[in-house]
Design a protein around this motif. Structure first.
Motif, PDB file in Angstrom:
ATOM      1  N   GLU A 110       0.824  -1.204   0.000  1.00  0.00           N
ATOM      2  CA  GLU A 110       0.000   0.000   0.000  1.00  0.00           C
ATOM      3  C   GLU A 110       0.862   1.260   0.000  1.00  0.00           C
ATOM      4  OE1 GLU A 110      -3.457   0.657   0.215  1.00  0.00           O
ATOM      5  OE2 GLU A 110      -3.746  -1.417  -0.410  1.00  0.00           O
ATOM      6  N   THR A 114       0.650   3.912  -3.184  1.00  0.00           N
ATOM      7  CA  THR A 114       0.060   5.238  -2.975  1.00  0.00           C
ATOM      8  C   THR A 114       1.110   6.346  -2.920  1.00  0.00           C
ATOM      9  OG1 THR A 114       0.102   4.912  -0.565  1.00  0.00           O
ATOM     10  CG2 THR A 114      -1.913   4.273  -1.728  1.00  0.00           C
ATOM     11  N   TYR A 123      -5.959   7.260  -0.791  1.00  0.00           N
ATOM     12  CA  TYR A 123      -6.897   7.359   0.331  1.00  0.00           C
ATOM     13  C   TYR A 123      -7.114   8.844   0.587  1.00  0.00           C
ATOM     14  CZ  TYR A 123      -6.002   2.415   1.121  1.00  0.00           C
ATOM     15  OH  TYR A 123      -5.906   1.049   0.973  1.00  0.00           O
ATOM     16  N   VAL A 134      -0.807   6.167   4.050  1.00  0.00           N
ATOM     17  CA  VAL A 134      -1.689   5.004   4.108  1.00  0.00           C
ATOM     18  C   VAL A 134      -2.329   4.916   5.489  1.00  0.00           C
ATOM     19  CG1 VAL A 134      -1.845   2.487   3.898  1.00  0.00           C
ATOM     20  CG2 VAL A 134      -0.209   3.764   2.497  1.00  0.00           C
ATOM     21  N   ALA A 138      -5.735  -0.056   6.553  1.00  0.00           N
ATOM     22  CA  ALA A 138      -5.594  -0.704   5.251  1.00  0.00           C
ATOM     23  C   ALA A 138      -4.949  -2.080   5.372  1.00  0.00           C
ATOM     24  CB  ALA A 138      -4.786   0.184   4.308  1.00  0.00           C
ATOM     25  N   TRP A 243     -11.268   3.830  -0.836  1.00  0.00           N
ATOM     26  CA  TRP A 243     -10.114   4.275  -1.598  1.00  0.00           C
ATOM     27  C   TRP A 243     -10.588   4.481  -3.037  1.00  0.00           C
ATOM     28  CZ3 TRP A 243     -10.614  -0.881  -0.247  1.00  0.00           C
ATOM     29  CH2 TRP A 243     -10.610  -1.805  -1.287  1.00  0.00           C
TER      30      TRP A 243
END
Length: 288
Positions: A110, A114, A123, A134, A138, A243
């Motif tokens: 993640e 991201t 997010y 993050v 998550a 998300w």
């Protein structure tokens, strides 16, 4: 021999699902209905963590509650569910330790996906419990997948025949995981890796017990079906803006069908981790 995913303690609340006496008198359509019912009950039980967490995604307002941002509240709920499962004997400490590994694996992915250079998804909401962009909840989404496989393995009394050599399965799982990172730089090799996985698991069969008799299914079919249901769940999650992918920022659209293949590969990787941990544990427990 003790196994972290197969032993059911005498006080386990799952005994009504796992300790079923043989019923040879049950035949035909009536047997089909009973087995189908118990298969559904066992699947629902295996999905307990994922199901409750999924309900929370629906229930928690976008703006949060009582001044607590949504992502932070989802983390609190996930921790509460996890604690309750251990407290009431629905999950063992060994299972919990294994699930923690999925948190680490998932969070690393993640954080990369991201990051500013990649931005595969985002997010968008504020949260106090964000790390590297993050939200900490998550990791529970990946842990939910691991929890399902671990719980289903125990509750459905899963056994695998013609399982490929563990070292080969581990290399394929590692290639799957690394490809999620490297395809941004050297090309996407998922279909080559998928071909390797198909060849590796072509003979593998999962034996499971929905009621009082063993049933079987090709391992590859199980991977594909689980991946499909996760893809459906992802569509619902993005619809509620948990998300978002870049093409969903203006207006929601269906998650690309190609993500089904990605989730199927994630399932193969997750299954391999569980199988490898079980193999190690069984090896340790063999009397010397």
């Amino acid at each position: 021999m003790t196994d972290f995913a197969t032993t059911v303690k005498p006080w386990s609340p799952d005994r009504w699902l796992t300790d079923i006496a043989p019923n040879p008198a049950l035949r035909g359509f009536r047997r089909f209905c009973v087995e189908f019912l118990f298969f559904g009950l066992k699947e629902a039980r295996a999905c307990l963590f994922a199901g409750l967490f999924f309900i929370a995604i629906f229930a928690v307002p976008h703006a949060g509650l009582a001044g607590i941002p949504r992502y932070d509240l989802l983390l609190i709920i996930a921790l509460a569910i996890q604690f309750a499962m251990i407290r009431f004997g629905l999950e063992t400490m060994d299972e919990f330790k294994a699930i923690c590994l999925f948190h680490v694996v998932g969070f690393a992915l993640e954080a990369f996906k991201t990051s500013g250079a990649i931005q595969s998804w985002a997010y968008p909401d504020f949260a106090y419990t964000k790390l590297l962009g993050v939200p900490l909840f998550a990791g529970f989404m990946y842990a939910a997948v691991g929890s399902y496989i671990i719980q289903a393995w125990r509750i459905l009394d899963v056994r695998i025949i013609h399982h490929p050599p563990y070292w080969m399965a581990t290399l394929v799982a590692l290639a799957i995981y690394l490809n999620f990172f490297t395809h941004h730089y050297i090309g996407d090799y998922r279909w080559y890796i998928a071909a390797l996985a198909i060849g590796l698991y072509a003979r593998a069969t999962v034996i499971f017990r929905p009621y009082d008799r063993d049933r079987k299914m090709p391992m590859l079919l199980a991977f594909v079906l689980i991946g499909f249901f996760i893809w459906l769940a992802e569509n619902i999650s993005t619809f509620f803006s948990v998300w978002q992918y870049p093409d969903q920022l203006g207006a929601w659209s269906t998650v690309h069908i190609g993500k089904w293949s990605s989730w199927t590969l994630v399932i193969i990787m997750t299954f391999t981790i569980v199988a490898f941990l079980k193999h190690i544990r069984a090896t340790i427990d063999v009397p010397r």
